[in-house]
Design an enzyme around this catalytic site. Structure first.
Site, PDB file in Angstrom:
ATOM      1  N   ARG A 194       0.707  -1.351   0.149  1.00 51.97           N
ATOM      2  CA  ARG A 194       0.019  -0.158   0.164  1.00 51.97           C
ATOM      3  C   ARG A 194       0.766   1.389  -0.049  1.00 51.97           C
ATOM      4  O   ARG A 194       0.436   2.162   0.454  1.00 51.97           O
ATOM      5  CB  ARG A 194      -0.902  -0.062   1.286  1.00 51.97           C
ATOM      6  N   SER A 244     -11.521  -0.536   2.397  1.00 50.55           N
ATOM      7  CA  SER A 244     -10.796  -0.817   3.573  1.00 50.55           C
ATOM      8  C   SER A 244     -10.555   0.405   4.330  1.00 50.55           C
ATOM      9  O   SER A 244      -9.670   1.288   3.870  1.00 50.55           O
ATOM     10  CB  SER A 244      -9.444  -1.568   3.294  1.00 50.55           C
ATOM     11  N   GLU A 266      -5.829   3.474   6.054  1.00 53.35           N
ATOM     12  CA  GLU A 266      -5.566   3.341   4.687  1.00 53.35           C
ATOM     13  C   GLU A 266      -6.047   4.638   3.856  1.00 53.35           C
ATOM     14  O   GLU A 266      -5.093   5.236   3.038  1.00 53.35           O
ATOM     15  CB  GLU A 266      -6.049   2.156   3.887  1.00 53.35           C
TER      16      GLU A 266
HETATM   17  C1  LIG Z   1     -15.535   0.316  -2.130  1.00 51.78           C
HETATM   18  C2  LIG Z   1     -14.062   0.380  -2.118  1.00 51.78           C
HETATM   19  C3  LIG Z   1     -12.943  -0.695  -2.324  1.00 51.78           C
HETATM   20  C4  LIG Z   1     -11.723  -0.486  -2.366  1.00 51.78           C
HETATM   21  N1  LIG Z   1     -10.992  -1.651  -2.364  1.00 51.78           N
HETATM   22  C5  LIG Z   1      -9.459  -1.667  -2.484  1.00 51.78           C
HETATM   23  C6  LIG Z   1      -8.532  -2.658  -2.345  1.00 51.78           C
HETATM   24  O1  LIG Z   1      -9.220  -3.892  -2.248  1.00 51.78           O
HETATM   25  N2  LIG Z   1      -7.227  -2.590  -2.714  1.00 51.78           N
HETATM   26  C7  LIG Z   1      -6.732  -1.334  -2.769  1.00 51.78           C
HETATM   27  O2  LIG Z   1      -5.590  -1.121  -2.939  1.00 51.78           O
HETATM   28  N3  LIG Z   1      -7.535  -0.100  -2.767  1.00 51.78           N
HETATM   29  C8  LIG Z   1      -8.984  -0.231  -2.775  1.00 51.78           C
HETATM   30  N4  LIG Z   1      -9.788   0.959  -2.508  1.00 51.78           N
HETATM   31  C9  LIG Z   1      -9.162   2.189  -2.456  1.00 51.78           C
HETATM   32  C10 LIG Z   1      -9.167   2.831  -3.715  1.00 51.78           C
HETATM   33  O3  LIG Z   1      -9.939   2.015  -4.822  1.00 51.78           O
HETATM   34  C11 LIG Z   1      -7.703   2.963  -4.631  1.00 51.78           C
HETATM   35  O4  LIG Z   1      -6.936   3.851  -3.676  1.00 51.78           O
HETATM   36  C12 LIG Z   1      -7.621   3.895  -5.829  1.00 51.78           C
HETATM   37  O5  LIG Z   1      -6.448   3.923  -6.362  1.00 51.78           O
HETATM   38  C13 LIG Z   1      -8.242   5.177  -5.694  1.00 51.78           C
HETATM   39  O6  LIG Z   1      -8.625   5.603  -7.106  1.00 51.78           O
HETATM   40  P1  LIG Z   1      -8.860   6.976  -7.149  1.00 51.78           P
HETATM   41  O7  LIG Z   1      -8.743   7.275  -8.556  1.00 51.78           O
HETATM   42  O8  LIG Z   1     -10.257   7.392  -6.628  1.00 51.78           O
HETATM   43  O9  LIG Z   1      -7.912   8.332  -6.518  1.00 51.78           O
HETATM   44  P2  LIG Z   1      -8.029   9.141  -5.365  1.00 51.78           P
HETATM   45  O10 LIG Z   1      -8.607   8.654  -4.098  1.00 51.78           O
HETATM   46  O11 LIG Z   1      -8.728  10.431  -5.917  1.00 51.78           O
HETATM   47  O12 LIG Z   1      -6.687   9.676  -5.148  1.00 51.78           O
HETATM   48  C14 LIG Z   1      -5.692   8.801  -4.482  1.00 51.78           C
HETATM   49  C15 LIG Z   1      -4.322   9.418  -4.042  1.00 51.78           C
HETATM   50  O13 LIG Z   1      -3.832   9.288  -5.494  1.00 51.78           O
HETATM   51  C16 LIG Z   1      -3.338  10.562  -6.058  1.00 51.78           C
HETATM   52  N5  LIG Z   1      -3.524  10.561  -7.421  1.00 51.78           N
HETATM   53  C17 LIG Z   1      -4.548   9.991  -7.891  1.00 51.78           C
HETATM   54  N6  LIG Z   1      -4.269  10.111  -9.400  1.00 51.78           N
HETATM   55  C18 LIG Z   1      -3.110  10.786  -9.423  1.00 51.78           C
HETATM   56  C19 LIG Z   1      -2.392  10.688 -10.771  1.00 51.78           C
HETATM   57  N7  LIG Z   1      -2.802  10.479 -11.893  1.00 51.78           N
HETATM   58  N8  LIG Z   1      -1.119  11.014 -10.564  1.00 51.78           N
HETATM   59  C20 LIG Z   1      -0.770  11.279  -9.386  1.00 51.78           C
HETATM   60  N9  LIG Z   1      -1.438  11.055  -8.165  1.00 51.78           N
HETATM   61  C21 LIG Z   1      -2.704  10.872  -8.149  1.00 51.78           C
HETATM   62  C22 LIG Z   1      -4.325  11.512  -5.203  1.00 51.78           C
HETATM   63  O14 LIG Z   1      -3.725  12.871  -5.177  1.00 51.78           O
HETATM   64  C23 LIG Z   1      -4.359  10.951  -3.801  1.00 51.78           C
HETATM   65  O15 LIG Z   1      -3.075  11.368  -2.897  1.00 51.78           O
HETATM   66  C24 LIG Z   1     -11.112   0.625  -2.290  1.00 51.78           C
HETATM   67  C25 LIG Z   1     -11.886   1.885  -2.286  1.00 51.78           C
HETATM   68  C26 LIG Z   1     -13.392   1.669  -2.223  1.00 51.78           C
HETATM   69  C27 LIG Z   1     -14.188   2.914  -2.412  1.00 51.78           C
END
Ligand SMILES: Cc1cc2nc3c(=O)[nH]c(=O)nc-3n(C[C@H](O)[C@H](O)[C@H](O)COP(=O)(O)OP(=O)(O)OC[C@H]3O[C@@H](n4cnc5c(N)ncnc54)[C@H](O)[C@@H]3O)c2cc1C
Length: 232
Positions: free
Chosen positions: A56, A130, A228
């Site tokens: 992570r 999570s 997380e």
């Molecule tokens: C129901 C649910 C289940 C999930 N299950 C999992 C799981 O099983 N495993 C897991 O690892 N995660 C899980 N997550 C967490 C989530 O899906 C991940 O963290 C995912 O990568 C978030 O993507 P996002 O585009 O929404 O990023 P955001 O939440 O918008 O951003 C996350 C971080 O990344 C940065 N960021 C985003 N895009 C970029 C880019 N293009 N360049 C640089 N930085 C960037 C943002 O600034 C922020 O710091 C879950 C979330 C939910 C809601």
């Protein structure tokens, strides 16, 4: 990367926390990351070895947080079929459903079925997946936890570190499906790592609930859970 099916989010965010599930992580398949570097004001290609991936974590959410805009990623996928042993809950699902032929599509469908049965749909129930990462502890600390709780699930990370199941610890504390009347927060019935907002009025309610859980885990297991999701 079939184990990562149904994780919500954009491609660019996947390297940031090295998304992972059911024993796979993005770092298993990633070759390099293309990004705009705000420091040098240049487009850069960052090879996997320089991404600082671990559980992570990556340089993108630690040492170089906020420095790079990730524009694309390059991955290398295997032509070989997925091979057991699989993650325990995935293995159990495959056995229960008498699935013995493993293709990426079969495993992806299984992962989607498991996730749909265990995790709340964020479009319907307010949650961010999570809330706690599985804590990583050293072998000395592991010995004291295992002495008291021999059944605790753990995975070896490297020669000196082990990952403990945060979900198991919360379940052991009787918190699975716990509804907290004061904060309006709850722990999801089928997956104790997921905190859901039932009727919490503000972020302070979430944080109070989080702190109470962390304290209870510390008191029983001597282990500190790490959050997380990022707090904006
Ligand atoms: C129901 C649910 C289940 C999930 N299950 C999992 C799981 O099983 N495993 C897991 O690892 N995660 C899980 N997550 C967490 C989530 O899906 C991940 O963290 C995912 O990568 C978030 O993507 P996002 O585009 O929404 O990023 P955001 O939440 O918008 O951003 C996350 C971080 O990344 C940065 N960021 C985003 N895009 C970029 C880019 N293009 N360049 C640089 N930085 C960037 C943002 O600034 C922020 O710091 C879950 C979330 C939910 C809601």
């Amino acid at each position: 990367m079939e184990h990562l099916s149904l994780i919500p989010g954009t491609t660019g965010a996947t390297p940031v926390q090295n998304v992972g599930a059911y024993g796979q992580e993005l770092s298993n398949v990633i070759v390099c990351v293309q990004a705009y570097d705000k420091e040098t004001k240049q487009m850069v290609v960052i090879p996997k070895a320089e991404c600082g991936f671990s559980y992570r974590k990556s340089r993108f959410n630690t040492t170089d947080k906020g420095r790079f805009f990730i524009t694309s990623i390059t991955i290398a996928l295997s032509h070989d079929p997925p091979m057991p042993p699989f993650y325990a809950s995935l293995e159990a699902y495959l056995n229960e459903n008498k699935i013995t032929k493993y293709t990426p599509k079969v495993i992806r469908d299984a992962v989607i079925a498991i996730r749909n049965s265990k995790l709340p749909d964020p479009k319907k129930v307010a949650n961010c997946g999570s809330f706690f990462a599985n804590p990583i502890i050293d072998s000395f600390q592991l010995d004291s936890v295992v002495a008291k709780y021999p059944g605790i699930p753990r995975w070896q990370v490297d020669s000196e570190h082990y990952k403990l199941s945060a979900a198991w610890m919360l379940e052991n504390l009787g918190l699975k499906g716990y509804h907290e009347p004061n904060t309006g927060m709850a722990i999801w019935d089928n997956q104790p790592l997921v905190l859901v907002n039932e009727k919490a009025p503000n972020t302070a309610s979430l944080l109070a609930f989080r702190d109470a859980i962390i304290k209870r885990v510390e008191e029983r297991f001597g282990v500190t859970l790490q959050q997380e999701p990022e707090l904006i």
